[in-house]
Design an enzyme around this catalytic site. Structure first.
Site, PDB file in Angstrom:
ATOM      1  N   GLY A 227       0.818  -1.202   0.000  1.00 43.19           N
ATOM      2  CA  GLY A 227       0.000   0.000   0.000  1.00 43.19           C
ATOM      3  C   GLY A 227       0.850   1.249   0.000  1.00 43.19           C
ATOM      4  CB  SER A 228      -0.100   4.753   0.625  1.00 42.41           C
ATOM      5  OG  SER A 228      -0.555   4.753   1.968  1.00 42.41           O
ATOM      6  CB  ALA A 229       5.089   5.829   1.483  1.00 38.21           C
ATOM      7  N   GLY A 232       2.267   2.528   5.388  1.00 34.55           N
ATOM      8  CA  GLY A 232       3.379   1.661   5.762  1.00 34.55           C
ATOM      9  C   GLY A 232       4.207   2.247   6.892  1.00 34.55           C
ATOM     10  CD  GLU A 250       5.084  -5.451  -3.057  1.00 31.66           C
ATOM     11  OE1 GLU A 250       5.032  -5.363  -4.295  1.00 31.66           O
ATOM     12  OE2 GLU A 250       4.686  -6.441  -2.427  1.00 31.66           O
ATOM     13  CB  CYS A 284       3.560   0.272  -6.382  1.00 30.97           C
ATOM     14  SG  CYS A 284       3.916  -1.362  -7.064  1.00 30.97           S
TER      15      CYS A 284
END
Length: 490
Positions: A227-229, A232, A250, A284
């Site tokens: 998913g998104s930073a 994360g 990831e 991504c």
């Protein structure tokens, strides 16, 4: 990789249909029509984790060959349900039907890749040791793993965690994105119909609150996230004081394509458009920045714009088939529109404007903007069809600009000599570095992951086997044998 698009102006709005919605509902809407597609109740996190903990010992005790056979049966269930599953993915994400079919094919392919990867990456070994004994290396599963899935590839990306985790002997609690629960539910049913029980592979719908509770639950042994930073980082922060919990992240990227000398400019333009605008830019690995040699700028940029002008944007089942569909929802479209305006108002020059034909639906045109003159380009992942172009004078400047990001997922050199590619490969800080290939579509027969804000050095793909089981070293003898030779009285 997933999550709300980050606005360059750091602003977001949450819009969308709210009629007949209670706070307990998880609701999925079709991006292309706005129609309600799926509605469900969030899972009971404590109950889900308790069921998983009860199921794990028996599942882990199954022979490896049994677990492999069951995931192969899962592949057969996907094949049986391929058309319905592709249709659901297309409706729920808005992606063209042809692209949804490709995602379903990836589900099947992942099984044999994961079986090979487990055999190679976690193989058993026997070594001689002292006193004619043996040293053994084997691998064990972690236990209960939470898989948090994204909306852009609602089946393939979580499946890239789920299949390796199950093969290794873990049980899985799968919480799909709240924007794509219907596709996640169909995926889970394929596992369950294959003979993998709903306790071993659990579908756990929910929103951010359920995700946070799962991550923090004492009964889980790890979190596998795509998913998104921003999300994360929040997961990593939440579990920073828990080294006993596995965390595999990831995340996305502000990925660069460097355009250098080549006689094949038409092919180069196609690679750039594929990289930037496939899946409406919601990958991504999508190219966010095109770094162009100044002497090539006036040749390649008009070609890229001309090809982008011909891209068909449409609904999943339109004829002729569209190249790309809408972004996931109106909130994402709003954020991207704001980001494009932000870039323009801070020194960017529009080459191809971002257009939204219908303000009630999230269809966006491909957009291209020259940001060379911007003194402070936002280092964010604009998760949609916006390509920034940056002009440079020499190859060292190109590499420096490509690395001018906190992310490190994918990069590609288009054109150039073998010597220049060697320099590019050696100096690029990214987990995927390509030459004359698109940034998108990494092979899951290879590691898939990045560095910086793109991951935590636990790549998925072929290397998912590494984080789904941990190595155990054993010194072994059939009978006890030991002598203390020093410091003992006669």
């Amino acid at each position: 990789m997933d999550g709300a698009t980050t606005s360059a102006a750091s602003r977001t709005r949450d819009r969308g249909p709210i009629a007949s919605v209670t706070t307990a509902d998880i609701i999925s809407f079709e991006p292309a029509t706005g129609a309600e597609l799926w509605r469900g109740t969030p899972c009971d996190v404590d109950d889900v984790v308790a069921r998983a903990r009860r199921a794990w010992p028996a599942w882990a005790a199954q022979p490896l060959s049994t677990r492999m056979e069951l995931v192969r049966r899962f592949a057969n269930e996907v094949r049986k349900d391929a058309e319905a599953l592709a249709t659901m993915i297309a409706r729920e994400t808005g992606k063209p039907l042809w692209e949804a079919h490709a995602e379903v094919e990836q589900l099947v392919a992942k099984v044999e890749v994961s079986i090979r990867a487990y055999a190679e990456r976690t193989s058993q070994r026997k070594l001689d040791s002292a006193l004619q004994g043996k040293m053994a290396l084997r691998h064990k599963p972690h236990g209960v793993l939470v898989v948090l899935g994204p909306f852009n590839y609602p089946c393939h990306l979580p499946n890239a965690h789920i299949v390796p985790a199950l093969i290794a002997g873990n049980v899985v609690v799968f919480k799909p994105s709240e924007k794509a629960p219907a596709s996640g539910e169909m995926l889970a049913r394929c596992f369950n119909r294959a003979g993998i029980s709903a306790a071993v592979m659990q579908f756990a719908p929910g929103g951010p609150l359920e995700g946070q509770r799962l991550i923090a639950h004492e009964g889980i042994d790890g979190v596998l996230f795509t998913g998104s930073a921003n999300t994360g980082i929040a997961i990593n922060r939440k579990l920073a004081t828990r080294p006993d919990k596995l965390v595999a992240l990831e995340m996305g990227g502000n990925n660069a394509m460097v355009m250098w000398d080549t006689p094949k400019l038409a092919d180069a333009a196609s690679l750039i458009v594929q990289s930037a605008f496939s899946s409406a830019g919601q990958r991504c690995t999508a190219a966010r920045r095109l770094i162009v040699k100044a002497s090539l700028y006036d040749q390649i940029v008009p070609m890229v714009k001309s090809l982008a002008d011909r891209v068909i944007v449409g609904a999943p089942f339109d004829e002729p088939a569209p190249f790309m569909g809408p972004v996931i929802d109106n909130a994402a479209a709003d954020g991207l529109s704001e980001s494009f305006l932000y870039l323009m108002s801070h020194g960017g020059r529009a080459i191809k404007h971002l257009q939204r034909p219908d303000g009630t639906l999230p269809f966006l045109s491909p957009a291209i903007i020259d940001t060379t003159a911007m003194t402070d380009r936002p280092d964010v992942e604009l998760f949609g069809p916006i390509l920034q172009v940056i002009r440079v004078e020499d190859f060292d400047e190109a590499i420096a600009e490509a690395n001018n990001t906190r992310f490190g997922l994918a990069a590609s050199l288009v054109g150039g000599t073998p010597q220049e590619y060697n320099r590019f490969w050696a100096n690029m800080r990214a987990g995927i570095v390509n030459w004359n290939r698109a940034t998108i579509g990494p092979s899951h027969a290879a590691p898939v992951g990045g560095v910086g804000l793109s991951g935590n050095h636990r790549p998925s793909g072929y290397y998912a086997a590494d984080y789904c089981a941990y190595p155990v070293a054993s010194g072994e003898m059939e009978q006890p044998r030991a002598v203390i030779g020093v410091g003992i009285r006669p």
